[in-house]
Design an enzyme around this catalytic site. Structure first.
Site, PDB file in Angstrom:
ATOM      1  N   LYS A 199       1.656  -6.225   9.620  1.00 41.33           N
ATOM      2  CA  LYS A 199       0.384  -5.488   9.649  1.00 41.33           C
ATOM      3  C   LYS A 199      -0.786  -6.349  10.103  1.00 41.33           C
ATOM      4  CE  LYS A 199       1.523  -1.627   6.732  1.00 41.33           C
ATOM      5  NZ  LYS A 199       1.380  -0.915   5.467  1.00 41.33           N
TER       6      LYS A 199
ATOM      7  N   ARG B   7       8.850  -3.135   1.785  1.00 42.14           N
ATOM      8  CA  ARG B   7       9.143  -2.394   3.015  1.00 42.14           C
ATOM      9  C   ARG B   7       8.866  -3.310   4.201  1.00 42.14           C
ATOM     10  NH1 ARG B   7       6.385   0.507   6.836  1.00 42.14           N
ATOM     11  NH2 ARG B   7       7.279   2.470   7.545  1.00 42.14           N
TER      12      ARG B   7
HETATM   13  C1  7PM Z   1       0.750   1.531  12.839  1.00 38.48           C
HETATM   14  C2  7PM Z   1       0.034   1.438  11.652  1.00 38.48           C
HETATM   15  C3  7PM Z   1       2.105   1.591  12.826  1.00 38.48           C
HETATM   16  C4  7PM Z   1       0.695   1.386  10.474  1.00 38.48           C
HETATM   17  C5  7PM Z   1       2.777   1.525  11.658  1.00 38.48           C
HETATM   18  C6  7PM Z   1       2.062   1.434  10.480  1.00 38.48           C
HETATM   19  C7  7PM Z   1       3.701   1.977   4.972  1.00 38.48           C
HETATM   20  C8  7PM Z   1       4.449   3.138   5.010  1.00 38.48           C
HETATM   21  C9  7PM Z   1       3.765   2.650   7.006  1.00 38.48           C
HETATM   22  C10 7PM Z   1       3.489   1.327   3.725  1.00 38.48           C
HETATM   23  C11 7PM Z   1       4.782   3.084   2.751  1.00 38.48           C
HETATM   24  C12 7PM Z   1       3.765   0.204   9.289  1.00 38.48           C
HETATM   25  C13 7PM Z   1       2.754   1.304   9.176  1.00 38.48           C
HETATM   26  N1  7PM Z   1       3.304   1.675   6.239  1.00 38.48           N
HETATM   27  N2  7PM Z   1       4.982   3.705   3.923  1.00 38.48           N
HETATM   28  N3  7PM Z   1       4.471   3.560   6.292  1.00 38.48           N
HETATM   29  N4  7PM Z   1       4.055   1.929   2.653  1.00 38.48           N
HETATM   30  N5  7PM Z   1       5.295   3.606   1.630  1.00 38.48           N
HETATM   31  O1  7PM Z   1       3.296  -0.948   9.469  1.00 38.48           O
HETATM   32  O2  7PM Z   1       2.817   0.298   3.590  1.00 38.48           O
HETATM   33  O3  7PM Z   1       4.964   0.435   9.244  1.00 38.48           O
HETATM   34  S1  7PM Z   1       3.486   2.821   8.695  1.00 38.48           S
END
Ligand code: 7PM
Length: 274
Positions: free
Chosen positions: A218, A253
């Site tokens: 992130k 995750r």
């Molecule tokens: C762009 C921005 C692409 C953010 C992908 C993301 C989480 C999640 C995501 C989390 C839970 C990523 C995120 N992040 N579900 N889904 N917790 N429960 O980095 O932090 O995968 S999407």
């Protein structure tokens, strides 16, 4: 959960991210996308994933909306194929009740909802499906959430929000032992909010629900490391994952399962006590 490792005598799990979007597995029709997703699933399982988080909608800021039918079309064949081949817990990453239903019918074991079941009908769907649910905190909506995040006390506000959602779930009939809480790093939060929230993880853990943490690749890691490329944030993500587990989180995750599993093994060997 099927759990590979323990930290501080508590079972912990690694959730590997499996995104099914046209940008990750492109063209050539469904057969190729399913094959590509399965290859990725196998790699994640081999690397040590206990759970696969399968999602067909991007929550990336500014991402275009995906229709229900398209999201179902993306995730259902992959869930079926993964279920057939691997002994892994399957989580469906969605905000839509119809996708939750189709995914669980196809073999998904968990729901992961970045909107914490706030979409109309989502809470009822989860109760009816009777599966574990991860409730995540997000301030605002994916398209605009990073414009002006604002909190007086981020840890208190996120914790209160998640407890209120957990209470709503229990009132609606969900069993409390099927609820996980996730502070939602990067979802409507500045770097200062994210770091304060991370340091506040013990407060969230103390509420009694298992906590899931997702920081892998992130932007907050990019800011801390001055690293613009997501692929350059892998080590930082693994370090953050073991810190989250030391703070009492139960599930991490990640896109980088192998590195995270290695970091947890070192944690267990060298700092198993406290
Ligand atoms: C762009 C921005 C692409 C953010 C992908 C993301 C989480 C999640 C995501 C989390 C839970 C990523 C995120 N992040 N579900 N889904 N917790 N429960 O980095 O932090 O995968 S999407």
């Amino acid at each position: 959960m099927s759990l590979g490792q323990t930290v501080l005598n508590k079972a912990v799990a690694i959730m590997g991210v499996l995104n099914i979007t046209p940008d990750s597995f492109s063209d050539g029709g469904r057969y190729l996308s399913v094959a590509a997703a399965l290859a990725q699933a196998e790699a994640l399982v081999t690397a040590g994933a206990d759970i696969l988080d399968i999602g067909g909608e991007s929550t990336r800021p500014g991402a275009s909306e995906v229709s229900e039918a398209e999201e179902i079309d993306r995730v259902v064949p992959v869930i079926q194929a993964v279920r057939q081949r691997f002994d892994v817990t399957i989580s469906v990453d969605t905000r839509k009740p119809s996708v939750m239903r189709a995914a669980v019918a196809a073999g998904a074991h968990w729901i992961n909802d970045v909107e914490a079941l706030r979409a109309p009908g989502a809470l009822d769907a989860a109760v009816e499906l009777d599966v574990p649910v991860c409730l995540m905190h997000m301030q605002g909506q994916p398209g605009t959430m990073q414009k002006a995040p604002s909190y007086t006390d981020v840890t208190t506000e996120v914790t209160e929000f998640l407890l209120e959602r957990a209470r709503a779930c229990v009132r609606a009939g969900l069993q409390p032992d099927r609820i996980l809480l996730d502070p939602g790093f990067g979802f409507g939060k500045t770097l200062a909010h994210n770091t304060a929230l991370f340091q506040g993880l013990p407060t969230l853990v103390a509420q009694g629900y298992p906590v899931l943490v997702g920081v892998s690749r992130k932007r907050m890691l990019g800011q801390l490391l001055d690293e613009p490329e997501p692929e350059g944030r892998v080590l930082g993500g693994a370090v953050a994952a073991v810190l989250a587990l030391q703070y009492g989180a139960r599930v991490v995750r990640t896109h980088d399962v192998k590195e995270t599993a290695q970091a947890i093994r070192i944690l267990n060997a060298l700092a198993p006590m406290q």
